[in-house]
Each structure stands twice: as structure tokens, then as C-alpha cells.
Design an enzyme around this catalytic site. Structure first.
Site, PDB file in Angstrom:
ATOM      1  N   ARG A 167      95.547  11.393 -32.771  1.00  0.00           N
ATOM      2  CA  ARG A 167      94.925  10.096 -32.486  1.00  0.00           C
ATOM      3  C   ARG A 167      95.440   9.502 -31.179  1.00  0.00           C
ATOM      4  NH1 ARG A 167      95.347   5.758 -37.097  1.00  0.00           N
ATOM      5  NH2 ARG A 167      97.459   5.548 -36.279  1.00  0.00           N
TER       6      ARG A 167
ATOM      7  N   LYS B 119      93.618   3.022 -30.320  1.00  0.00           N
ATOM      8  CA  LYS B 119      94.738   2.117 -30.574  1.00  0.00           C
ATOM      9  C   LYS B 119      95.248   1.678 -29.205  1.00  0.00           C
ATOM     10  CE  LYS B 119      97.905   1.930 -34.480  1.00  0.00           C
ATOM     11  NZ  LYS B 119      97.177   1.317 -35.594  1.00  0.00           N
TER      12      LYS B 119
ATOM     13  N   GLU C 182      86.686  -4.144 -40.420  1.00  0.00           N
ATOM     14  CA  GLU C 182      88.024  -3.929 -40.980  1.00  0.00           C
ATOM     15  C   GLU C 182      88.800  -5.235 -41.068  1.00  0.00           C
ATOM     16  OE1 GLU C 182      90.719  -1.441 -38.632  1.00  0.00           O
ATOM     17  OE2 GLU C 182      89.338  -1.606 -36.957  1.00  0.00           O
TER      18      GLU C 182
HETATM   19  C1  LIG Z   1      96.771   1.180 -36.934  1.00  0.00           C
HETATM   20  C2  LIG Z   1      95.556   0.483 -37.469  1.00  0.00           C
HETATM   21  C3  LIG Z   1      95.017   0.741 -38.738  1.00  0.00           C
HETATM   22  C4  LIG Z   1      95.697   1.623 -39.749  1.00  0.00           C
HETATM   23  O1  LIG Z   1      95.857   2.949 -39.346  1.00  0.00           O
HETATM   24  P1  LIG Z   1      96.944   3.862 -40.063  1.00  0.00           P
HETATM   25  O2  LIG Z   1      96.829   5.169 -39.349  1.00  0.00           O
HETATM   26  O3  LIG Z   1      96.543   3.958 -41.481  1.00  0.00           O
HETATM   27  O4  LIG Z   1      98.250   3.203 -39.869  1.00  0.00           O
HETATM   28  C5  LIG Z   1      93.844   0.105 -39.104  1.00  0.00           C
HETATM   29  N1  LIG Z   1      93.234  -0.761 -38.269  1.00  0.00           N
HETATM   30  C6  LIG Z   1      93.718  -1.043 -37.047  1.00  0.00           C
HETATM   31  C7  LIG Z   1      92.989  -1.992 -36.181  1.00  0.00           C
HETATM   32  C8  LIG Z   1      94.894  -0.440 -36.614  1.00  0.00           C
HETATM   33  O5  LIG Z   1      95.385  -0.746 -35.414  1.00  0.00           O
END
Ligand SMILES: *Cc1c(COP(=O)(O)O)cnc(C)c1O
Length: 342
Positions: A82, A185, A221
Site C-alpha cells: 500500500r 494514505k 468511511e
Molecule cells: C489507515 C486508514 C484506515 C485503516 O486502514 P488499516 O490498514 O486497517 O489500518 C481507514 N481509513 C483511513 C482514511 C485510513 O487512513
């Protein structure tokens, strides 16, 4: 902070300095050899791309201690992958995935005195970042980058037990639009969510549920966690359309629900109306920090839906026990998700 001065049984989610960090520089088209160095500040040009245009990405992972005192990571290869998907979107040079996993192991090993004991429920949070630190004037990618991996000991997400949170659906704010950077991210996606989070917290909610930016109807989300609902007995979660972050916890929960609980799983559009209907019986959100957090209620203006008298639902509890059991090797790791640090 010295490890012996930390009360591992009373940690929250606050920044604490640990001893060692991992640093790699990218110059003239190549990544240098990474090295462990004492945690500390570094100089940066005021013209750095990250400071002016936000060219930066990050990851979030946890190192956990098992009952036997082993230190383990959960699916670090998924974070490596990722990180490169985020890098690709932000025109940041990719980093070798095997080298990344090795670097994470090294930095955890170097800070192992900061990994909270198993019975504290805490973890060593691992934060890899890549920033465009080379100076640039026009909007364009930097020529130089820095990859840093640092660690922070954190407490359990549920210090007072496994309790649900109250969420508010926002019709005012959106987080990401189609064609944008929602799936990466990248730092840029988070600065804009601080004001919505502050406003909802002032009203007594833990976080916002963001809707899709086009129809303002389908759930995207929850702040920094992915959304799940049990609807008509099936486990539903918003599909990955580019506006939501593809969570590793999300992916793992889908696999566990399907393979271990034999549930039907659906990655689809979930309209906010659905969560106010009786056929929606449970809701929760997932993330490395949030693990699996039950949702006690969802509010939209005057409408409020309380789930299961605020108690975590049956599916939510089963998934939580399965996931956290595997993560600390208290349940069989059938899928080979857990990676030992030494
Ligand atoms: C990091 C994150 C998540 C969760 O991802 P994981 O890999 O399960 O930690 C969900 N939504 C957002 C916006 C994030 O930044």
C-alpha cells in the site's frame, strides 16, 4: 523518553519519543542504504515540496507482544504494497517491499524495550513516512525524498472495555472525491478532516461518517477507519472505488467473516438510509488503531439510530475475538498473517 520511565499500563495514543528511527534518503534517482539512527529532528529546506505542496505519504502498523513474549507484526507485506500504491499516486519513487519489511523489523527490534507487555493490551505503533524534502518552486514532484520509520508505544484502544462509539453522518463535509487521492494514505487527505472532527466532537460524537462526494448518499468511511454494517444478515462494507482507503483490517475482516463465520459478504454502495432501517442490525468500523470498534449509534440531523441497546453486536464480537486472537497468536494463524520480528 526512557523505556523504564514509561507506565505501559496507562498509555493512550499520544506521541512519545523512542530511542531509534530508521532513515533512508533518495537522491539522484536512487534510494540510499537505510540506517538506524537515534530518534531526532533534522533540517529541511523551506522550499521542500512536502512543506509547500504536501507531497507526503505514510503508513500505520503495530508490533504486538504475545503471551510468550514474542514480538509480532500483522500482514506487513500489505503495508509495503500500500505504501507503494500511495507513492505511485503522489509521484513519489517506490521503495522495495522486502527492504521495507526488513526495515520495519529492524526498527522494532531496536526499540523492543518500548513494546508494551501482552497483558497491558498496548502496542508499539509503527509510523513509516515518505516526504518530498527536496526544494521545488512550481507545483511538481520533489527530486529528493526521505523515508523515515519511527515508533511510539500506545495503549489499548478500549481502556475501559469493548464499548461502542457515537457517530454523526455529515451532509456538510466530504473527505474525498472520485478521481482524487482518497485511496492513498497521503498527508493531504487528513489536514482537511480536522475541522469536521473538531465540530462533531463538540457535539458529543466520536467521529464523522463521510458520505460520497457526488450523491451525498452512500457511506464512504469513518474519519480514519473503514465502515461495516450487518444488513439482512450479510456483512456489507463500501466497495473500493478510489475514494476510500483500502484498509488492511477491512480486508482481513472480510476474509474472516467469509471463511471463519461462513457469512455472505458484500462490497457495495451502502446508502445512509439503510443504516436507519431495522434490517441493519450491527455496525462497526475497522483500522489498525481502531481494531474493530462497535458503533453504538448513528445520527443524521434529528434522526438517531441506536444499535442493540448500545451493546456490541454478536457478529462484531465474534470478529473482534477472531482478529485480535490471531494478531496475538492466541488463535491459530491459519492464513499466515502474523510475522515474527526475530
Ligand atoms: C489507515 C486508514 C484506515 C485503516 O486502514 P488499516 O490498514 O486497517 O489500518 C481507514 N481509513 C483511513 C482514511 C485510513 O487512513
Amino acid at each position: 523518553m526512557k523505556a523504564e520511565d514509561i507506565d505501559f499500563y496507562n498509555l493512550g495514543f499520544e506521541f512519545i519519543e523512542t530511542e531509534t528511527m530508521y532513515v533512508v534518503d533518495y537522491k539522484e534517482g536512487t534510494w540510499s542504504e537505510g540506517k538506524l539512527v537515534p530518534f531526532g529532528s533534522f533540517e529541511i529546506s523551506p522550499g521542500a515540496c512536502i512543506l509547500n505542496y504536501g507531497q507526503g505519504i505514510f503508513e500505520g502498523m503495530k508490533a504486538l507482544k504475545t503471551k510468550d513474549g514474542e514480538i509480532v507484526l500483522f500482514r506487513p507485506g500489505e503495508n509495503a504494497k500500500r505504501l507503494n500504491e500511495s507513492a505511485e499516486r503522489m509521484l513519489i519513487p517506490s521503495y522495495d517491499e522486502e527492504t521495507f519489511i526488513e526495515a520495519v523489523k529492524q526498527v522494532v527490534k531496536a526499540n523492543k524495550q518500548y513494546v508494551p507487555p501482552a497483558d497491558s493490551g498496548g502496542a508499539l505503533y509503527i509510523r513509516p513516512i515518505i516526504i518530498g524534502n527536496g526544494p521545488i518552486l512550481g507545483v511538481a514532484p520533489a527530486k529528493e525524498y526521505k523515508l523515515i520509520i519511527f515508533t511510539v508505544p500506545v495503549g489499548p484502544y478500549f481502556p475501559e472495555g469493548f464499548k461502542g462509539i457515537d457517530l454523526e453522518i455529515s451532509l456538510k463535509y466530504t473527505r474525498a472525491a472520485p478521481g482524487g487521492t482518497g485511496y492513498a494514505k497521503t498527508c493531504c487527505n487528513y489536514a482537511g478532516t480536522m475541522k469536521p472532527a473538531k465540530e462533531t466532537k463538540e457535539k458529543g460524537f466520536a467521529q464523522i461518517i463521510y458520505l460520497d462526494a457526488v450523491h451525498k448518499r452512500y457511506i464512504d468511511e469513518v474519519g480514519t477507519a473503514n465502515f461495516f454494517a450487518v444488513i439482512d444478515g450479510k456483512l456489507a462494507t463500501p466497495k473500493l472505488t478510489g475514494t476510500i482507503l483500502p484498509g488492511i483490517t477491512r480486508k482481513s475482516v472480510l476474509e474472516l467473516a467469509s471463511r471463519e463465520l461462513g457469512m455472505d459478504i458484500e462490497e457495495r454502495d451502502i446508502s445512509y438510509e439503510e443504516v436507519f432501517e431495522d434490517r441493519c442490525t450491527e455496525a462497526f468500523c475497522t483500522g489498525t488503531a481502531a481494531v474493530i470498534t462497535p458503533i453504538a449509534s448513528i445520527t443524521l440531523n434529528e434522526k438517531k439510530r441506536v444499535f442493540n441497546n448500545r451493546e456490541p453486536g454478536e457478529i462484531t464480537v465474534k470478529l473482534y475475538d477472531l482478529l485480535t486472537g490471531i494478531q496475538r497468536l492466541e488463535k491459530e494463524d491459519k492464513y499466515g498473517w502474523v510475522v515474527k520480528v526475530e
